[in-house]
Write a protein that holds these residues in place. Structure first.
Motif, PDB file in Angstrom:
ATOM      1  N   ILE A 130       0.871  -1.168   0.000  1.00  0.00           N
ATOM      2  CA  ILE A 130       0.000   0.000   0.000  1.00  0.00           C
ATOM      3  C   ILE A 130       0.911   1.221   0.000  1.00  0.00           C
ATOM      4  CG2 ILE A 130      -1.815   1.223   1.261  1.00  0.00           C
ATOM      5  CD1 ILE A 130      -2.650  -1.562   0.372  1.00  0.00           C
ATOM      6  N   ILE A 131       0.875   1.992  -1.091  1.00  0.00           N
ATOM      7  CA  ILE A 131       1.774   3.129  -1.237  1.00  0.00           C
ATOM      8  C   ILE A 131       0.961   4.384  -1.541  1.00  0.00           C
ATOM      9  CG2 ILE A 131       3.716   4.093  -2.545  1.00  0.00           C
ATOM     10  CD1 ILE A 131       4.449   1.152  -3.281  1.00  0.00           C
ATOM     11  N   ASN A 132       1.069   5.380  -0.668  1.00  0.00           N
ATOM     12  CA  ASN A 132       0.402   6.668  -0.868  1.00  0.00           C
ATOM     13  C   ASN A 132      -1.108   6.495  -1.068  1.00  0.00           C
ATOM     14  OD1 ASN A 132       0.530   9.505  -0.955  1.00  0.00           O
ATOM     15  ND2 ASN A 132       0.569   9.495  -3.186  1.00  0.00           N
ATOM     16  N   VAL A 133      -1.735   5.758  -0.170  1.00  0.00           N
ATOM     17  CA  VAL A 133      -3.185   5.542  -0.207  1.00  0.00           C
ATOM     18  C   VAL A 133      -3.807   6.319   0.939  1.00  0.00           C
ATOM     19  CG1 VAL A 133      -5.039   3.831  -0.035  1.00  0.00           C
ATOM     20  CG2 VAL A 133      -2.970   3.294  -1.323  1.00  0.00           C
ATOM     21  N   TRP A 134      -4.852   7.073   0.630  1.00  0.00           N
ATOM     22  CA  TRP A 134      -5.513   7.954   1.586  1.00  0.00           C
ATOM     23  C   TRP A 134      -6.985   7.574   1.704  1.00  0.00           C
ATOM     24  CZ3 TRP A 134      -2.774  12.281   3.608  1.00  0.00           C
ATOM     25  CH2 TRP A 134      -1.510  12.465   3.063  1.00  0.00           C
ATOM     26  N   TRP A 135      -7.550   7.753   2.889  1.00  0.00           N
ATOM     27  CA  TRP A 135      -8.975   7.518   3.120  1.00  0.00           C
ATOM     28  C   TRP A 135      -9.616   8.829   3.536  1.00  0.00           C
ATOM     29  CZ3 TRP A 135      -5.491   3.680   3.619  1.00  0.00           C
ATOM     30  CH2 TRP A 135      -5.847   2.397   3.215  1.00  0.00           C
ATOM     31  N   GLU A 136     -10.647   9.275   2.777  1.00  0.00           N
ATOM     32  CA  GLU A 136     -11.346  10.506   3.152  1.00  0.00           C
ATOM     33  C   GLU A 136     -12.234  10.281   4.371  1.00  0.00           C
ATOM     34  OE1 GLU A 136     -11.901  13.249  -0.746  1.00  0.00           O
ATOM     35  OE2 GLU A 136     -13.407  11.707  -0.441  1.00  0.00           O
ATOM     36  N   ASP A 137     -12.807   9.104   4.464  1.00  0.00           N
ATOM     37  CA  ASP A 137     -13.699   8.784   5.567  1.00  0.00           C
ATOM     38  C   ASP A 137     -13.726   7.266   5.687  1.00  0.00           C
ATOM     39  OD1 ASP A 137     -15.487   9.039   7.626  1.00  0.00           O
ATOM     40  OD2 ASP A 137     -17.134   9.787   6.403  1.00  0.00           O
ATOM     41  N   VAL A 138     -14.047   6.788   6.857  1.00  0.00           N
ATOM     42  CA  VAL A 138     -14.124   5.348   7.061  1.00  0.00           C
ATOM     43  C   VAL A 138     -15.556   5.017   7.435  1.00  0.00           C
ATOM     44  CG1 VAL A 138     -13.319   3.408   8.453  1.00  0.00           C
ATOM     45  CG2 VAL A 138     -11.737   5.228   7.802  1.00  0.00           C
ATOM     46  N   CYS A 139     -16.158   4.110   6.701  1.00  0.00           N
ATOM     47  CA  CYS A 139     -17.525   3.696   7.004  1.00  0.00           C
ATOM     48  C   CYS A 139     -17.477   2.579   8.038  1.00  0.00           C
ATOM     49  CB  CYS A 139     -18.234   3.249   5.730  1.00  0.00           C
ATOM     50  SG  CYS A 139     -19.909   2.646   6.035  1.00  0.00           S
ATOM     51  N   GLU A 140     -17.371   1.356   7.584  1.00  0.00           N
ATOM     52  CA  GLU A 140     -17.341   0.221   8.502  1.00  0.00           C
ATOM     53  C   GLU A 140     -15.941  -0.361   8.611  1.00  0.00           C
ATOM     54  OE1 GLU A 140     -16.992  -3.490   9.941  1.00  0.00           O
ATOM     55  OE2 GLU A 140     -17.177  -3.451   7.781  1.00  0.00           O
ATOM     56  N   GLY A 141     -15.245  -0.468   7.496  1.00  0.00           N
ATOM     57  CA  GLY A 141     -13.905  -1.042   7.515  1.00  0.00           C
ATOM     58  C   GLY A 141     -12.985  -0.286   6.587  1.00  0.00           C
ATOM     59  N   LYS A 142     -11.802   0.033   7.076  1.00  0.00           N
ATOM     60  CA  LYS A 142     -10.821   0.774   6.282  1.00  0.00           C
ATOM     61  C   LYS A 142      -9.905  -0.171   5.521  1.00  0.00           C
ATOM     62  CE  LYS A 142      -7.291   4.274   7.143  1.00  0.00           C
ATOM     63  NZ  LYS A 142      -6.699   5.113   8.183  1.00  0.00           N
ATOM     64  N   PHE A 143      -9.325  -1.110   6.266  1.00  0.00           N
ATOM     65  CA  PHE A 143      -8.348  -2.011   5.665  1.00  0.00           C
ATOM     66  C   PHE A 143      -8.472  -3.365   6.343  1.00  0.00           C
ATOM     67  CE2 PHE A 143      -4.144  -3.936   5.344  1.00  0.00           C
ATOM     68  CZ  PHE A 143      -3.922  -3.828   3.989  1.00  0.00           C
ATOM     69  N   HIS A 144      -8.539  -4.410   5.552  1.00  0.00           N
ATOM     70  CA  HIS A 144      -8.693  -5.762   6.085  1.00  0.00           C
ATOM     71  C   HIS A 144      -7.620  -6.654   5.468  1.00  0.00           C
ATOM     72  CE1 HIS A 144     -10.757  -9.297   7.654  1.00  0.00           C
ATOM     73  NE2 HIS A 144     -10.498  -9.858   6.492  1.00  0.00           N
ATOM     74  N   MET A 145      -6.956  -7.434   6.316  1.00  0.00           N
ATOM     75  CA  MET A 145      -5.915  -8.337   5.824  1.00  0.00           C
ATOM     76  C   MET A 145      -6.294  -9.776   6.114  1.00  0.00           C
ATOM     77  SD  MET A 145      -2.514  -6.334   7.107  1.00  0.00           S
ATOM     78  CE  MET A 145      -1.448  -7.630   6.565  1.00  0.00           C
ATOM     79  N   THR A 146      -6.113 -10.626   5.124  1.00  0.00           N
ATOM     80  CA  THR A 146      -6.258 -12.057   5.304  1.00  0.00           C
ATOM     81  C   THR A 146      -4.921 -12.665   4.930  1.00  0.00           C
ATOM     82  OG1 THR A 146      -8.564 -11.910   4.608  1.00  0.00           O
ATOM     83  CG2 THR A 146      -7.581 -14.094   4.616  1.00  0.00           C
ATOM     84  N   LEU A 147      -4.163 -13.068   5.947  1.00  0.00           N
ATOM     85  CA  LEU A 147      -2.842 -13.578   5.633  1.00  0.00           C
ATOM     86  C   LEU A 147      -2.339 -14.527   6.707  1.00  0.00           C
ATOM     87  CD1 LEU A 147      -0.569 -11.699   7.456  1.00  0.00           C
ATOM     88  CD2 LEU A 147      -1.527 -10.055   5.882  1.00  0.00           C
ATOM     89  N   ARG A 148      -1.424 -15.341   6.299  1.00  0.00           N
ATOM     90  CA  ARG A 148      -0.734 -16.243   7.206  1.00  0.00           C
ATOM     91  C   ARG A 148       0.726 -16.252   6.769  1.00  0.00           C
ATOM     92  NH1 ARG A 148      -3.700 -21.376   7.878  1.00  0.00           N
ATOM     93  NH2 ARG A 148      -4.478 -20.389   9.735  1.00  0.00           N
ATOM     94  N   ASN A 149       1.599 -15.800   7.647  1.00  0.00           N
ATOM     95  CA  ASN A 149       3.032 -15.729   7.340  1.00  0.00           C
ATOM     96  C   ASN A 149       3.294 -14.893   6.087  1.00  0.00           C
ATOM     97  OD1 ASN A 149       3.683 -17.383   9.551  1.00  0.00           O
ATOM     98  ND2 ASN A 149       3.246 -19.207   8.330  1.00  0.00           N
TER      99      ASN A 149
END
Length: 127
Positions: free
Chosen positions: A102-121
């Motif tokens: 994620i490079i130079n990403v901006w959020w004007e407003d957050v509703c329910e979720g801003k950023f979600h990660m699904t990862l393992r290792n």
């Protein structure tokens, strides 16, 4: 010529001035509305050119739990999202499935979720 206290004062002032630097929110160069989440394929690099991306009016249902289908962007493993403004008309901003950047990403407003990660290792690169 300069005493130790003068040099320390100058160093303090330089640090203080640096700490006061203000980051201003970028101005969007355009608007893009998706009817479905935009999926970035594995290792894809997406440059949004500082446009505002959202899912259209009514997308935000306050704190109603959404999922990946409500996201503006879904990043597959190794994908890069850069130079993007996530607008207020969205329920879920960005979903990352695996390692992503994620490079130079901006959020004007957050509703329910801003950023979600699904990862393992996996890794997330944020700049």
């Amino acid at each position: 010529m300069f005493g130790t206290s003068t040099i320390l004062l100058l160093c303090f002032l330089i640090d203080a001035i640096s700490a006061v630097a203000v980051t201003t929110f970028p101005r969007a160069t355009g608007n893009v509305t998706y009817t479905n989440a935009r999926v970035l394929a594995q290792n894809e690099i997406f440059d949004g050119a500082m446009r505002r991306f959202d899912r259209g009016r009514g997308a935000c249902q306050q704190q109603v739990e959404g999922g990946k289908a409500d996201a503006v962007f879904i990043l597959e493993n190794g994908a890069t999202l850069k130079n993007v403004i996530i607008g207020p008309d969205q329920a879920e901003g960005v979903h990352c499935r695996g390692s992503c950047n994620i490079i130079n990403v901006w959020w004007e407003d957050v509703c329910e979720g801003k950023f979600h990660m699904t990862l393992r290792n996996q890794m997330l690169g944020v700049k």
